[in-house]
Design a protein around this motif. Structure first.
Motif, PDB file in Angstrom:
ATOM      1  N   UNK A   1      71.476  -3.608 -18.031  1.00 51.68           N
ATOM      2  CA  UNK A   1      72.755  -3.270 -18.647  1.00 51.68           C
ATOM      3  C   UNK A   1      73.642  -2.530 -17.642  1.00 51.68           C
ATOM      4  N   UNK A   2      73.010  -1.648 -16.897  1.00 53.32           N
ATOM      5  CA  UNK A   2      73.748  -0.886 -15.880  1.00 53.32           C
ATOM      6  C   UNK A   2      74.280  -1.847 -14.815  1.00 53.32           C
ATOM      7  N   UNK A   3      73.436  -2.768 -14.444  1.00 52.98           N
ATOM      8  CA  UNK A   3      73.775  -3.712 -13.373  1.00 52.98           C
ATOM      9  C   UNK A   3      74.938  -4.615 -13.789  1.00 52.98           C
ATOM     10  N   UNK A   4      74.990  -4.953 -15.080  1.00 48.80           N
ATOM     11  CA  UNK A   4      76.099  -5.800 -15.555  1.00 48.80           C
ATOM     12  C   UNK A   4      77.426  -5.143 -15.193  1.00 48.80           C
ATOM     13  N   UNK A   5      77.528  -3.838 -15.496  1.00 44.72           N
ATOM     14  CA  UNK A   5      78.803  -3.162 -15.244  1.00 44.72           C
ATOM     15  C   UNK A   5      79.033  -2.899 -13.757  1.00 44.72           C
ATOM     16  N   UNK A   6      77.954  -2.720 -13.018  1.00 44.14           N
ATOM     17  CA  UNK A   6      78.128  -2.578 -11.557  1.00 44.14           C
ATOM     18  C   UNK A   6      78.750  -3.873 -11.021  1.00 44.14           C
TER      19      UNK A   6
ATOM     20  N   UNK B   1      81.646  -4.038 -29.124  1.00 42.63           N
ATOM     21  CA  UNK B   1      82.240  -4.243 -27.806  1.00 42.63           C
ATOM     22  C   UNK B   1      81.994  -3.002 -26.949  1.00 42.63           C
ATOM     23  N   UNK B   2      81.547  -3.196 -25.730  1.00 46.79           N
ATOM     24  CA  UNK B   2      81.266  -2.041 -24.852  1.00 46.79           C
ATOM     25  C   UNK B   2      81.941  -2.242 -23.498  1.00 46.79           C
ATOM     26  N   UNK B   3      82.300  -1.125 -22.881  1.00 46.54           N
ATOM     27  CA  UNK B   3      82.981  -1.252 -21.605  1.00 46.54           C
ATOM     28  C   UNK B   3      82.268  -0.498 -20.485  1.00 46.54           C
ATOM     29  N   UNK B   4      81.119   0.085 -20.791  1.00 43.76           N
ATOM     30  CA  UNK B   4      80.395   0.777 -19.717  1.00 43.76           C
ATOM     31  C   UNK B   4      78.927   0.862 -20.091  1.00 43.76           C
ATOM     32  N   UNK B   5      78.126   1.144 -19.084  1.00 42.20           N
ATOM     33  CA  UNK B   5      76.694   1.292 -19.349  1.00 42.20           C
ATOM     34  C   UNK B   5      76.439   2.486 -20.275  1.00 42.20           C
ATOM     35  N   UNK B   6      77.232   3.555 -20.084  1.00 43.00           N
ATOM     36  CA  UNK B   6      77.039   4.755 -20.904  1.00 43.00           C
ATOM     37  C   UNK B   6      77.183   4.417 -22.388  1.00 43.00           C
ATOM     38  N   UNK B   7      78.115   3.496 -22.685  1.00 41.25           N
ATOM     39  CA  UNK B   7      78.298   3.103 -24.096  1.00 41.25           C
ATOM     40  C   UNK B   7      77.080   2.342 -24.615  1.00 41.25           C
ATOM     41  N   UNK B   8      76.556   1.501 -23.743  1.00 49.95           N
ATOM     42  CA  UNK B   8      75.347   0.749 -24.157  1.00 49.95           C
ATOM     43  C   UNK B   8      74.206   1.731 -24.402  1.00 49.95           C
ATOM     44  N   UNK B   9      74.058   2.674 -23.495  1.00 50.84           N
ATOM     45  CA  UNK B   9      72.969   3.645 -23.593  1.00 50.84           C
ATOM     46  C   UNK B   9      73.050   4.416 -24.920  1.00 50.84           C
ATOM     47  N   UNK B  10      74.291   4.782 -25.277  1.00 45.11           N
ATOM     48  CA  UNK B  10      74.489   5.524 -26.517  1.00 45.11           C
ATOM     49  C   UNK B  10      74.107   4.683 -27.736  1.00 45.11           C
ATOM     50  N   UNK B  11      74.483   3.394 -27.654  1.00 40.33           N
ATOM     51  CA  UNK B  11      74.165   2.505 -28.775  1.00 40.33           C
ATOM     52  C   UNK B  11      72.654   2.283 -28.882  1.00 40.33           C
TER      53      UNK B  11
END
Ligand SMILES: Nc1ncnc2c1ncn2[C@@H]1O[C@H](COP(=O)(O)OP(=O)(O)OP(=O)(O)O)[C@@H](O)[C@H]1O
Length: 973
Positions: free
Chosen positions: A126-131, A191-201
């Motif tokens: 997930x982190x890599x997607x946003x990188x 809808x998410x725009x950053x890894x941090x948002x994914x992490x929270x979800x």
């Protein structure tokens, strides 16, 4: 392309280390070798990846496990090999799926999600997607990412990203449309725009899973979680939009234990509560797909049973469809888990044969909306034409779901982001004293927190009046169970609300009978499996927080309860008296104090054949054999300590469900196959097995269940209580077809055969509880080749060595078979070198089955082994029968007395049975063989009357004898 399969072996865990676990896995390149600890035989499997993560690592300061030698695969390597590949495929526009399969605790979540610094594939990808998105140099290329997270538990699909109290009762519906394929209706997409948002979800999803697990009776490790990332790339070229979309499914499957029993259907699936239907079906789907891919498909075509479970429906694409799929199979390294690990490897071996057909999903958006609109028009016209309410309802629901789907689809990412209000629970203050949950799934631990700002805090079920502050939906938790409070010194205290609650309230493994003061890192168990850790920041403890997890607390409780149990129950088995007499009278021993544990109360008095030579007095002073090793006793106690609370819980559930049934723990004997010495017939020396006695309280009938079956049924009972529905007989855990059981074993001396004498005898059938289960009339007649009886034999058996003998085994009839299990009785024996032999089945109910079995054996070579066997061993004859069959008209009528299948004989009450036995025993002429005792399963409680027609009952009973699919003839409690 084929499904890619990876296997990964984890380090020993603390428990395995404490038990001195042995390693049964080796890896060499792509080959994984597993060695059978019993035989030492290795088996090789070859996979796309074999990751060795068992040893060869060091721990970095932040806790990351770093490779110290070349073989070790750390999280980064695993991500690099698997996760990166998934992302590359997603970037190209392929659907991707990554499964983690393996038994509970084998390391699935470690690979998929990871712990602490050891981040797993999901967070790293997930982190890599946003990188990658942030590195995109093309201003005309846009990216949209949406995530959803769901759980499949007991075939119900729940959205993990909505609050638990908003979950629909029956779960979310799985829909299928021609255009969109399979989708989950009303599943929230975020809808998410950053890894941090994914992490929270993800955090929110795990917290909801954790809360959810306090709201159900069953355990969470039986749930599957699917984390889905929908990844869109949109290329804007002048006014046209083109692009690709990829759906990435990351699946953490429930523990696979018992799922090895793939292909289990029908009756087995009824017992499939703990087995997990979705996993069983996944196994069948994989098997069918593997067969299909291997070209074994015949002309008819193999039907892939996707529709048989929620998991396989949702993941249909990932299996044999449009997806690039990777399966990670997590392996335990320890020999104790050999069977499970072997079954995981077999599963993996089958999975690698599956072929998928992934295609790039190009610019589907407008096309999908267009096609959906068309499909909806078609549905509307079908609705107008539809006949039948059911069909109409189905079409309407489909149309509604499709419309919702197209509305969501036509909304832009931005619009969806605005529409969804992410509500995250406020953080609970953990700076003061608080409790936090421990879950068997480590990922869910620490997610539920209660502090003591407002005391008292009452724990109980939602039916509690007044309503408790902390709700736990566990059947062993009383409506108002216990109270947390503060005393004048600001200590936090815990006490049961009423005495009965102490049975299911523990602190540090000990039952809580009165108010206790909690100390930092105390383990609190409420009910059977809800565990909380008490924390008082700043206070010292002899424990380290990291050392305490769910298993630790459970193990601690089991050990403490085992010690308690040992104080309460008599020694198991009792110490044999010294010296032992060979023809000893029964050894008196104490009645169990605990009325649940039922020990064999009597001992065989005399199992000698009349033709046996009298025993030499010298034998009477034989040194007694070594008593059973302590470890076996302790193992039995340990299993008892685990079983007692479950049996208590089952009784509570039965009461809550108004079912007239009582569960008890029973210790039964495993009757020996080989009997040599007199002691071999002493129950004290037999291996013990635990069973659960199920007693129907209306009719006094008794069944004995294996512990495994009991656990399955308990799990179903918990679900019944959760769902508050009336199950159909097929799904009712307390509704069983008659089952075949061993009634007992008789032991026939072969000494006379060694001297070529015949030996007509009525042997005693010893039941598994050590009592008697009737008599069996049999004979082994030495003959010539034509079957004529011989007149004389040798002086000593040794004279026969090297010669061929002929004999006829005759099993005539049996008496006093316990009536409740006397349907379709037959006998079985294993004469060395002659294989397993069976008499015919005596059809229908009979206490007195007549087998009339005669089998001639010719030219049997007497070698040293057989000669010795005949002199020293007795031939074990096992007697099998099928349980009582009853008809129940409807479940509603369960309080009416059920009618038996008709039969000519009166089903006698216990007094009659015992009276008849005594009379018959006298006529048998060998009363010494008849013991009046508790022996047979359920006989003395069979105080029912009714008529049973052997003709009638034998019609259906053929099927019943084989495990009984005949649902008509079942008994309901
Ligand atoms: N490769 C590994 N290296 C180090 N520790 C591991 C590894 N795999 C698993 N473990 C440890 O083993 C324990 C069990 O692992 P994990 O929770 O991943 O099992 P699981 O199969 O997901 O179990 P469940 O089915 O209960 O979710 C954890 O404490 C985890 O840290």
């Amino acid at each position: 392309m084929s499904v890619k399969v990876a296997v990964r072996v984890r380090p020993f865990n603390t428990r395995e280390k404490d038990l001195g676990a042995q390693l049964c896995i080796k890896m060499d390149g792509q080959t994984t070798i597993i060695t059978d600890p019993k035989t030492g035989n290795p088996r090789d499997f070859s996979f796309d990846y074999s990751f060795w993560s068992h040893d060869g690592f060091t721990e970095r300061e932040d806790g990351y496990l770093l490779r110290a030698d070349d073989r070790y695969a750390d999280q980064q390597i695993v991500y690099h090999e698997l996760g990166e590949q998934v992302l590359n495929n997603a970037w190209e526009g392929y659907n991707c799926c990554l499964f983690a399969y393996g038994q509970t605790g084998s390391g699935k979540s470690y690979s998929m999600v990871g712990y602490g610094a050891n981040k797993g594939i999901i967070p790293v990808s997930s982190e890599e997607i946003f990188i990658r998105i942030n590195q995109n140099p093309n201003p005309n290329l846009m990216f949209e990412v949406m995530v959803s997270m769901l759980e499949i538990y007991n075939e119900k699909v729940q959205d993990l990203l909505i609050p638990v109290n908003q979950r629909p009762q029956g779960g979310l519906k799985i829909r299928e449309s021609k255009v969109t394929g399979v989708f989950v209706e009303n599943l929230s997409k975020h809808p998410v725009s950053s890894y941090a948002e994914i992490e929270k979800l993800m955090e929110k999803g795990n917290t909801n899973r954790s809360i959810g697990s306090t709201q159900m009776n069953a355990t969470s490790s039986r749930a599957h979680t699917i984390f889905t990332i929908e990844f869109k790339q949109i290329l804007i070229n002048n006014d046209t939009k083109t692009g690709k979309v990829s759906v990435i499914n990351l699946v953490d499957l429930a523990g696979s234990e018992k799922a090895g029993q793939t292909g289990a259907t029908g009756e087995r699936l009824k017992e499939g509560c703990a087995i997990n239907k979705s996993l069983v079906v996944l196994g069948s789907v994989i098997e069918a797909l593997a067969e299909k891919s291997s070209g074994k498909d015949n002309k008819k075509g193999i039907v892939i049973p996707y529709r048989d479970s929620a998991l396989t429906r949702i993941l249909q694409n990932a299996l044999g469809g449009n997806s690039k799929t990777v399966m990670v199979c997590a392996l335990s390294p320890a020999t104790v888990n050999y069977e499970e690990t072997l079954s995981t490897l077999r599963y993996a071996d089958r999975a690698k044969k599956i072929k998928n057909h992934a295609v790039v999903n190009e610019s589907p958006e407008e096309k999908i909306i267009r096609e959906l609109t068309k499909e909806n028009e078609e549905l509307k016209s079908l609705i107008e034409e539809a006949g039948g309410i059911e069909r109409l309802r189905e079409l309407r629901e489909m149309l509604e779901a499709n419309e919702k789907f197209s509305t969501a689809q036509s909304m832009s990412w931005q619009q969806q982001r605005e529409a969804i209000q992410e509500d995250f629970e406020p953080e609970i203050d953990r700076s003061g004293p608080h409790i936090t949950n421990l879950n068997e799934d480590h990922l869910l631990s620490g997610k539920v927190v209660y502090n003591f700002d407002n005391v008292p805090l009452v724990v109980g079920r939602k039916t509690g009046n007044p309503k408790p502050d902390i709700i736990i939906a566990n059947s062993s938790v009383r409506p108002r169970h216990c109270t947390f409070n503060k005393d004048e010194n600001e200590n936090i205290t815990l006490e049961p609300i009423e005495p009965s609650c102490s049975e299911f309230l523990y602190v540090n493994g000990q039952k809580v009978y009165e108010k206790v003061i909690l100390k930092h890192l105390d383990r609190i168990i409420i009910g059977t499996n809800q565990i909380y850790l008490f924390k008082r920041p700043g206070e010292d403890s002899k424990y380290k927080e990291n050392d305490i997890d769910y298993e630790f607390a459970m193990e601690e409780k089991n050990e403490a309860q085992q010690l308690e149990l040992e104080k309460e129950i008599p020694q198991l088995p009792p110490q044999p008296p010294t010296p032992i007499l060979t023809k000893t009278a029964s050894i008196p021993h104490e009645e169990p104090k605990n009325d649940i544990v039922t020990e064999p109360e009597t001992h065989p008095e005399n199992h000698e054949n009349s033709a046996e030579p009298p025993q030499e007095p010298a034998l009477a002073l034989e040194v007694p054999p070594e008593p059973e090793p302590i470890s076996k006793k302790r193992q039995l106690h340990s299993r008892l300590a685990k079983l007692f609370p479950l049996v208590n819980e089952a009784n509570l559930i039965a009461t809550d469900l108004s079912r007239h049934v009582k569960f008890n723990v029973k210790i039964i004997n495993l009757l020996p196959d080989e009997v040599e010495k007199e002691e071999d017939l002493e129950p004290d020396y037999w291996e013990k097995e635990l069973k659960v006695e199920v007693q129907n309280q209306d009719y006094g009938l008794i069944w004995l269940w294996d512990v495994e079956k009991f656990e399955d049924r308990l799990c179903m009972l918990r679900e019944m209580l959760d769902e508050q529905t009336d199950p159909s007989p097929e799904e009712d855990p307390l509704w069983d077809p008659p089952e075949e059981n061993i009634l007992g074993k008789g032991y026939y001396s072969l000494k006379p055969l060694g001297l070529l004498f015949d030996n007509p005898f009525n042997i005693l059938i010893i039941s598994t509880s050590g009592g008697d289960a009737g008599l069996l009339k049999m004979n082994i007649v030495p003959t010539d080749e034509d079957g004529n009886m011989l007149d004389e034999g040798p002086e000593t058996p040794e004279e026969l060595i090297g010669s061929l003998i002929n004999f006829r085994v005759e099993i005539h009839e049996a008496w006093n078979i316990p009536l409740s299990h006397a349907n379709n009785v037959y006998c079985e024996y294993h004469f060395p070198g002659l294989g397993i032999r069976r008499t015919n089945v005596f059809p229908g109910y009979s206490e007195h089955p007549n087998f009339n079995y005669k089998e001639q054996f010719t030219s049997v070579l007497v070698d040293d082994f057989l000669c010795n066997y005949m002199q020293t061993k007795k031939l074990a004859i096992s007697v099998f029968g099928t349980g009582m069959a009853m008809k129940v008209e409807t479940q509603k009528n369960q309080n009416q007395k059920p009618t038996y299948e008709s039969a000519p004989a009166q089903a006698p009450c216990v007094e009659n049975v015992m009276e008849n036995r005594i009379q018959r025993a006298v006529t048998v002429g060998n009363t010494s063989n008849l013991r009046q005792n508790e022996g047979e399963v359920g006989l003395q409680r069979t105080a029912t009357t009714g008529s049973v027609s052997s003709k009638e009952s034998s019609k259906g009973s053929g099927k019943n004898a084989k495990g009984g699919k005949d649902k008509e003839k079942c008994f309901i409690f």
